[in-house]
Scaffold this active site. Structure first.
Site, PDB file in Angstrom:
ATOM      1  N   HIS A 184       0.820  -1.218   0.000  1.00 17.19           N
ATOM      2  CA  HIS A 184       0.000   0.000   0.000  1.00 17.19           C
ATOM      3  C   HIS A 184       0.854   1.269   0.000  1.00 17.19           C
ATOM      4  O   HIS A 184       0.376   2.346  -0.384  1.00 17.19           O
ATOM      5  CB  HIS A 184      -0.924  -0.015   1.227  1.00 17.19           C
ATOM      6  N   ASP A 404      -9.404  -4.087 -18.336  1.00 18.86           N
ATOM      7  CA  ASP A 404      -9.609  -4.937 -19.517  1.00 18.86           C
ATOM      8  C   ASP A 404      -8.263  -5.201 -20.189  1.00 18.86           C
ATOM      9  O   ASP A 404      -7.622  -4.284 -20.690  1.00 18.86           O
ATOM     10  CB  ASP A 404     -10.569  -4.245 -20.484  1.00 18.86           C
TER      11      ASP A 404
END
EC number: 2.3.1.188
Length: 457
Positions: A184, A404
């Site tokens: 993170h 995608d």
């Protein structure tokens, strides 16, 4: 460029799972994942070397986050998935070059990235089943879903874990799962989303919609530092109620609670009742959900009336900084805000009281507050305390579902596990993503109480 790492051998991981998929309900699948030798994927062309600065907002949140993305296309099988995703990773790392480096400690004693071009650890894997046999991934399941993410098992600390590892697992149905393990400190949810979406754009031969802005020194501490706020997010709260012992004595259950539009509407109505300040005014879904979960969790854990309880949640500071952070800012642009009150007051007063506390915590976050938080860490090197705390992190507005790589958007995506027992995650879900899944972990008896409160909405 891809360099092989010969220190590791092929590995087969296995886990039994009770499958709750509607199509095969009641079956017990034994998931086996065969991992091939890890490879190091380096940037396609030479990138900047040297130490890369991490801001104090990055320092505060150096935890490992594991996520998975499930892809299946009717038009395209998974034969090319590894090749396409690996090649695109090499290309996108030219833009996100610090991810190919390694974490180290700076001369000032802070986390920094040594931009060595060593590469992202990449693993190809195969599963022994179809993808829809994984079961319900809308709730964290580290034992099962953890097989779909590559972990550096012998790492002694986060310095020995690369900033990013990637695993592509092919399933017998022609689908595949991309599993990511990311620190993170490299980016917040928005930064991670932009990275993964950029990776997908490169895989499809497209230019980056949002090129990363890499200079994190714009969030440097002031000289001299100026601490201008109380910053109770760092306060250590005494565990009078022995909450930690409850987690030790009982198994922790992870569950997902779906708040559909109708349930959210009811909750927001309850949240504005019995309040002069909120009467006739609407509250946001986040305010209502956060207030409900905070109260319900506090009650479920049977906190003593005089036990202080803290709510922590992240606010995106990108538009709140003056000047605003540049578009594509690659690092953590979030800051933690908080509210503290006694458990008895939180439970006995109406939901509108908790909503008011959440609203005030949001209002606290200004440019001055965020700069003060940066300076607070500079002076104290303290990190937020999670003692007697609920930490809410919101992914419901993040566009991970738009990723995608050439196989369409993921049919499912989500976390493998919650990083700490105090963390609750909000995820968008369902048609037009108008529902919100609340993921949390509680001791078994506490989870039963929480579920009762959920059903009463």
């Amino acid at each position: 460029m891809v360099a092989e790492n010969n220190k590791n051998k092929d590995v087969t991981l296995s886990a039994s799972m009770d499958n709750n998929n509607n199509n095969i309900k009641g079956t017990n699948i034994h998931l086996e994942v065969h991992q091939k030798e890890p490879a190091l994927v380096k940037p396609e062309s030479e990138t900047r070397k040297g130490l890369y600065f991490l801001s104090n907002l990055d320092q505060n949140i150096a935890v490992i986050v594991r996520t998975i993305y499930c892809f299946k296309s009717e038009e395209r099988g998974n034969e090319e998935a590894v090749q396409v995703i690996k090649k695109a990773l090499s290309q996108v790392l030219v833009h996100y070059y610090p991810l190919a480096g390694r974490l180290t400690i700076s001369p000032e004693g802070k986390l920094t990235v040594d931009c060595t071009e060593e590469g992202v650890v990449f693993v190809e894997a195969e599963a022994n089943c179809k993808m829809d046999e994984i079961g319900d991934i809308t709730k964290p399941d580290p034992e099962t879903l953890g097989k779909l993410v590559y972990d550096v098992v012998d790492a002694k600390n986060i310095l020995e874990i690369p900033p990013v590892t990637a695993q592509v697992t092919k399933f017998k149905c022609g689908g595949f799962v991309l599993g990511l393990c990311m620190n993170h400190c490299m980016f917040d949810g928005i930064g991670a989303m932009e990275f993964v979406n950029s990776w997908g754009q490169v895989a499809r031969g497209l230019p980056l919609t949002t090129p990363p802005f890499s200079d994190r020194t714009i969030l440097n501490a002031r000289n001299p530092p100026k601490i201008e706020n109380l910053h109770q997010e760092f306060e250590e709260i005494e565990d009078k109620s022995n909450i930690n012992s409850l987690y030790t004595k009982e198994p922790t259950l992870y569950r997902s609670f779906c708040f559909d539009p109708e349930k959210i509407k009811k909750l927001k109505l309850q949240a504005t009742e019995n309040s002069e300040s909120l009467l006739g005014n609407s509250c946001t879904s986040f305010e209502a959900l956060s207030a409900f979960v905070w109260r319900a969790r506090t009650k479920s854990l049977k906190m003593l009336s005089d036990q202080k309880t803290k709510l922590l949640f992240a606010v995106d500071g990108r538009a709140k900084f003056e000047p605003q952070l540049p578009k594509g800012y690659f690092g953590n642009g979030i800051v933690l805000t908080n509210s503290i009150c006694e458990a008895g007051e939180l439970i006995e007063k109406p939901l509108s009281f908790a909503v008011g506390l959440v609203r005030e915590a949001i209002k606290m976050v200004t440019d001055g507050y965020m700069r003060s938080a940066i300076d607070y860490f500079e002076v104290t090197r303290a990190r937020p305390s999670l003692s007697s705390t609920l930490l809410i992190t919101t992914w419901s507005r993040l566009g991970f579902h738009t990723t995608d790589f050439g196989w369409g958007e993921p049919i499912l995506s989500g976390p493998v596990a919650l990083p700490e027992k105090e963390v609750t995650l909000f995820l968008s879900h369902g048609e037009q993503r108008r529902s919100i899944n609340v993921l949390l972990g509680l001791p078994a008896t506490a989870m039963d109480v929480f579920q009762e409160q959920f059903l009463q909405i």
